[in-house]
Design a protein around this motif. Sequence first.
Motif, PDB file in Angstrom:
ATOM      1  N   ILE A  71       0.832  -1.206   0.000  1.00 16.05           N
ATOM      2  CA  ILE A  71       0.000   0.000   0.000  1.00 16.05           C
ATOM      3  C   ILE A  71       0.866   1.255   0.000  1.00 16.05           C
ATOM      4  O   ILE A  71       0.642   2.187  -0.798  1.00 16.05           O
ATOM      5  CB  ILE A  71      -0.945  -0.012   1.223  1.00 16.05           C
ATOM      6  CG1 ILE A  71      -1.965  -1.147   1.088  1.00 16.05           C
ATOM      7  CG2 ILE A  71      -1.662   1.329   1.358  1.00 16.05           C
ATOM      8  CD1 ILE A  71      -2.798  -1.379   2.328  1.00 16.05           C
ATOM      9  N   GLN A  75       3.124   1.560  -3.322  1.00 17.44           N
ATOM     10  CA  GLN A  75       2.320   1.906  -4.499  1.00 17.44           C
ATOM     11  C   GLN A  75       1.774   3.324  -4.400  1.00 17.44           C
ATOM     12  O   GLN A  75       1.750   4.054  -5.402  1.00 17.44           O
ATOM     13  CB  GLN A  75       1.167   0.914  -4.628  1.00 17.44           C
ATOM     14  CG  GLN A  75       1.516  -0.366  -5.349  1.00 17.44           C
ATOM     15  CD  GLN A  75       1.377  -0.220  -6.863  1.00 17.44           C
ATOM     16  OE1 GLN A  75       0.288  -0.072  -7.392  1.00 17.44           O
ATOM     17  NE2 GLN A  75       2.507  -0.277  -7.548  1.00 17.44           N
ATOM     18  N   SER A  76       1.374   3.732  -3.210  1.00 16.64           N
ATOM     19  CA  SER A  76       0.737   5.041  -3.043  1.00 16.64           C
ATOM     20  C   SER A  76       1.721   6.191  -3.189  1.00 16.64           C
ATOM     21  O   SER A  76       1.399   7.220  -3.799  1.00 16.64           O
ATOM     22  CB  SER A  76       0.059   5.117  -1.673  1.00 16.64           C
ATOM     23  OG  SER A  76      -0.940   4.117  -1.544  1.00 16.64           O
TER      24      SER A  76
END
Length: 258
Positions: free
Chosen positions: A109, A112-113
């Motif tokens: 998370i 990727q963010s």
Amino acid sequence: MSDITDAYWRAPPLARTFSAAVLVTSLSVYFGLFPYRWIFFDYTLLFKFPPELWRLLTSFLLTGPQLGIIMDTYFVYQYLSQLETSHPRFNRTEDLLFYMIFCGSVITILAQSFFRRMVFLHAFVLSLAYTATQDARGQKAGFFFFTVPAQLIPVCMLGATLLMSGSLEEVLFQATGLIAAHLYDFLTRLYPEFGGGRQLISTPAFFSRLVQTPQVMQRGYGTAIRPNQPSSGSSTGAQGSGPLPDSWRTRGTGHRLG
């Protein structure tokens, strides 16, 4: 060759399996046996039909090129085997498996963010190193040619990344593993023990069923049921207790004469 095979099977199961998968996947990609596009993580591919769910795992199996293949595989095995064999919080295999999935999810998370990364092994190695060394305060550990306090190993790894890559973004990406491991530690130990709260996450019950040896084994010629307790009888068929001496009861079922 047999010595290598014996050493492999004597190694801790999770450590040997994961590190072998890292080595095989990396060699296959760098030697062109299958393409990189089959490995990296892209969340949009999880929602196509059929969903490419394997990317949730393979994105954690690719090392750096050249010397990175050896070093990353070594670090994976070293720290994961420490967690599996000697860490007081992972006496059960299912607890370590849940820890790996939790840290992997947080890394995915964050990476990727904020960084648009598609492979996550370097960050995952840092999470393993952080958890393996934080309970070893006061001890010394080797890092390349240096001896440092064990709890500083993650900091040394970040420093080495900065020196070799020269990229602050690479350091920040790798630090997502530190965040993931510390978050797991906070939710499962720090907050319950020092904050007076309850444990916010725990290993799901079905994880235990995933790693347990099955009680019932299906065979081509029937079904075998593994008993929970060993039988109290001897191999000759005598069971239980009775008025006869032990030396008589171990002679078998007996037959009437005459």
